[in-house]
Design an enzyme around this catalytic site. Structure first.
Site, mmCIF file in Angstrom:
data_model
loop_
_atom_site.group_PDB
_atom_site.id
_atom_site.type_symbol
_atom_site.label_atom_id
_atom_site.label_comp_id
_atom_site.label_asym_id
_atom_site.label_seq_id
_atom_site.Cartn_x
_atom_site.Cartn_y
_atom_site.Cartn_z
ATOM 1 N N SER A 160 3.312 3.634 8.062
ATOM 2 C CA SER A 160 3.828 4.687 7.179
ATOM 3 C C SER A 160 4.607 5.784 7.889
ATOM 4 C CB SER A 160 2.676 5.313 6.404
ATOM 5 O OG SER A 160 2.272 4.404 5.413
ATOM 6 N N ASN A 188 0.834 -1.206 0.000
ATOM 7 C CA ASN A 188 0.000 0.000 0.000
ATOM 8 C C ASN A 188 0.866 1.252 0.000
ATOM 9 O OD1 ASN A 188 0.025 -1.175 2.753
ATOM 10 N ND2 ASN A 188 -1.332 0.465 3.356
ATOM 11 N N ASP A 189 0.778 2.097 1.009
ATOM 12 C CA ASP A 189 1.341 3.453 0.918
ATOM 13 C C ASP A 189 2.816 3.531 0.479
ATOM 14 O OD1 ASP A 189 -0.942 3.368 2.455
ATOM 15 O OD2 ASP A 189 -0.155 4.590 4.081
ATOM 16 N N PRO A 190 3.129 4.511 -0.396
ATOM 17 C CA PRO A 190 4.539 4.848 -0.625
ATOM 18 C C PRO A 190 5.074 5.496 0.653
ATOM 19 C CG PRO A 190 3.128 6.491 -1.678
ATOM 20 C CD PRO A 190 2.221 5.419 -1.135
#
Ligand SMILES: *[C@@H]1O[C@H](CO)[C@@H](O)[C@H](O)[C@H]1NC(C)=O
Ligand SMILES: *[C@@H]1O[C@H](CO)[C@@H](O)[C@H](O)[C@H]1NC(C)=O
Ligand SMILES: *[C@@H]1O[C@H](CO)[C@@H](O)[C@H](O)[C@H]1NC(C)=O
Ligand SMILES: *[C@@H]1O[C@H](CO)[C@@H](O)[C@H](O)[C@H]1NC(C)=O
Length: 468
Positions: free
Chosen positions: A123, A61-63
């Site tokens: 994140s 998922n998230d960068p």
């Protein structure tokens, strides 16, 4: 001069007796983590992409923590080493590139190894400290499943790929507690920090209180001891739910060039982006930042469901970084593009999630919205070109362009950029006929009643990038 002196002192205070001593090796090597990243998905894979970033397998998922250091781009990403679906046990995958197009994988950079992140490494963002030294602030999930904030730094600053990361011994730096009244399930995703003219660093973290989204501001003079500011940088005035992945950065008024996150000045406007967990979409506002009061004042506030979005399709948990690789000066946006398929389909194909092509992002001349365009480097993958000259497409008709093969669209993702970057729409598509080597067709529809003039239509086949 005075400023560089302060920076130097700061650098020594952090690295002289700070991080190097404090983050001394912890290093449990989680072999299963490393091994999982070695093999890739197998079987017929019509939906894996050719030039959109994805890991060899499993859930992404998230960068996280995108940055440029010594000519090398780093991309970290939320990765589930155990499955093709989300799990709270996420770690930081890591790849590097010299052109943002071709990527080399490395071992996971950050994975559970301390009490403060034993249940997951979520994140966070990178900040390049004066002297060119990167550090990462990220959210860890502690033994009580609380969200806390941790610090990590490269083990060996001379390693150009920054392959190993060590953690601050006294993590966590920030915890939700009865004094700050932050709810431990709503405290995550530290932004890239910026340095004020008072010599203090600032960082924002996503939260919510009574269903209202918050970008909580913290300040520090040594990057280790952080104090919550009296007020959040910005907060919702109504029930928006949780704000994730806040991003706050300056843009130049009347110039497409990007600037460093700590820059300020008369020609500078500010962008605050938050990811609405409920919708889930990335919304942004343009405004001014008052560094004395440490508040953001949007031109058209407050945030609402009708606020501007980066992308009107699937694009979430995005993050920007400043890219000054010579001779460039631009701000680059990364965003996660989720699947549209079911979890069962994702488990079957063995992976889920891609990153959008990195986009240059800058302020429109009007000052009212941002413009985005895929990075120029992606054009190096262009192959055979199809070019149609001016023609009129009458109302209700369809123009068919042939000569492409299915392997040349990027298989399961379409990113569209309208009006020179004013409107972007990203979609996931799972074709059943136009797959593998099947012939593909490009159609231009005019579903209206008026005739439309097509000034020019250009299409290229795209070569495969080296992605991990
Ligand atoms: C640090 O990295 C450099 C460059 O890769 C290497 O030559 C050096 O041996 C490394 N130092 C340690 C202590 O691993
Ligand atoms: C924090 O939020 C969770 C989830 O909404 C809720 O169950 C819990 O009661 C909250 N905790 C506190 C201390 O308010
Ligand atoms: C990702 O996509 C799946 C399938 O469409 C959906 O069920 C899920 O809610 C999405 N998650 C986010 C955070 O967008
Ligand atoms: C436009 O026309 C094409 C061809 O007739 C049709 O397949 C398509 O569904 C139409 N699109 C919309 C949005 O009506």
């Amino acid at each position: 001069m005075a400023l560089s002196c302060i920076w130097l002192m700061f650098f020594f205070s952090l690295f002289g007796h700070g991080v190097l001593e404090l983050i001394e090796a912890f290093h449990h090597v989680y072999l299963n983590v490393h091994q999982t990243a070695q093999y890739s998905t197998s079987g017929n894979q019509p939906y894996r992409t050719s030039y959109h970033f994805q890991p060899p397998n499993n859930w992404m998922n998230d960068p996280n923590g995108p940055m440029l250091r010594l000519g090398i781009y780093h991309l970290f990403y939320q990765y589930n080493p155990k499955a093709a679906v989300w799990g709270s046990n996420l770690i930081w995958g890591h790849s590097t590139s010299t052109d943002l197009v071709n990527w080399t994988p490395h071992d996971p950079a950050i994975y559970p190894s301390q009490q403060s992140d034993i249940n997951g490494c979520w994140s966070g963002s990178a900040t390049i400290l004066p002297g060119g030294h990167p550090v990462i602030l990220y959210t860890g999930i502690d033994p009580e499943n609380r969200q806390v904030q941790n610090l990590a730094a490269p083990k060996n600053f001379s390693d150009p790929f920054l392959r190993e990361w060590v953690k601050f011994k006294h993590n966590p730096l920030l915890t939700p507690n009865s004094k700050n009244k932050i709810n431990a399930t709503y405290f995550r995703d530290p932004s890239t920090a910026w340095l004020g003219s008072d010599g203090n660093w600032r960082v924002i973290i996503g939260s919510q209180k009574k269903e209202r989204g918050l970008a909580i501001l913290f300040k520090s003079n040594d990057f280790v001891h952080w104090e919550e500011a009296e007020k959040p940088l910005y907060s919702a005035n109504k029930d928006t739910g949780m704000w994730e992945c806040p991003d706050f950065y300056p843009v130049l008024f009347k110039s497409p060039l990007g600037i460093d996150t700590s820059s300020n000045g008369p020609d500078v406007r500010y962008v605050l982006k938050v990811s609405f967990f409920r919708t889930p979409h990335d919304y942004y506002m343009i405004g001014t930042y008052n560094p004395d009061k440490d508040i953001f004042i949007p031109d058209n506030g407050p945030f609402k469901d009708s606020s501007l979005r980066y992308d009107y399709g699937k694009f979430y948990a995005s993050k920007t970084f400043f890219d000054d690789k010579y001779p460039l000066h631009r701000r680059i946006l990364w965003g996660w593009v989720n699947e549209s398929s079911s979890a069962i389909d994702d488990i079957k194909k063995g992976w889920s999630g891609v990153q959008a092509i990195p986009r240059s992002i800058w302020l429109d001349k009007s000052g009212k919205q941002l413009l985005q365009w895929p990075i120029k480097e992606i054009e190096t993958l262009r192959g055979t070109q199809i070019e149609l000259p001016y023609q009129v497409l009458s109302g209700g008709s369809v123009l068919e362009v042939s000569g492409l093969t299915a392997a040349q669209i990027d298989h399961s993702i379409v990113e569209s950029f309208g009006a020179e970057g004013k409107a972007c729409i990203t979609a996931r598509v799972y074709p059943t006929l136009a797959i593998n080597d099947a012939e593909a067709h490009l159609y231009v529809f005019n579903n209206g009643t008026e005739n439309i003039g097509i000034t020019r239509l250009s299409a290229w086949s795209m070569k495969k990038a080296q992605i991990n």
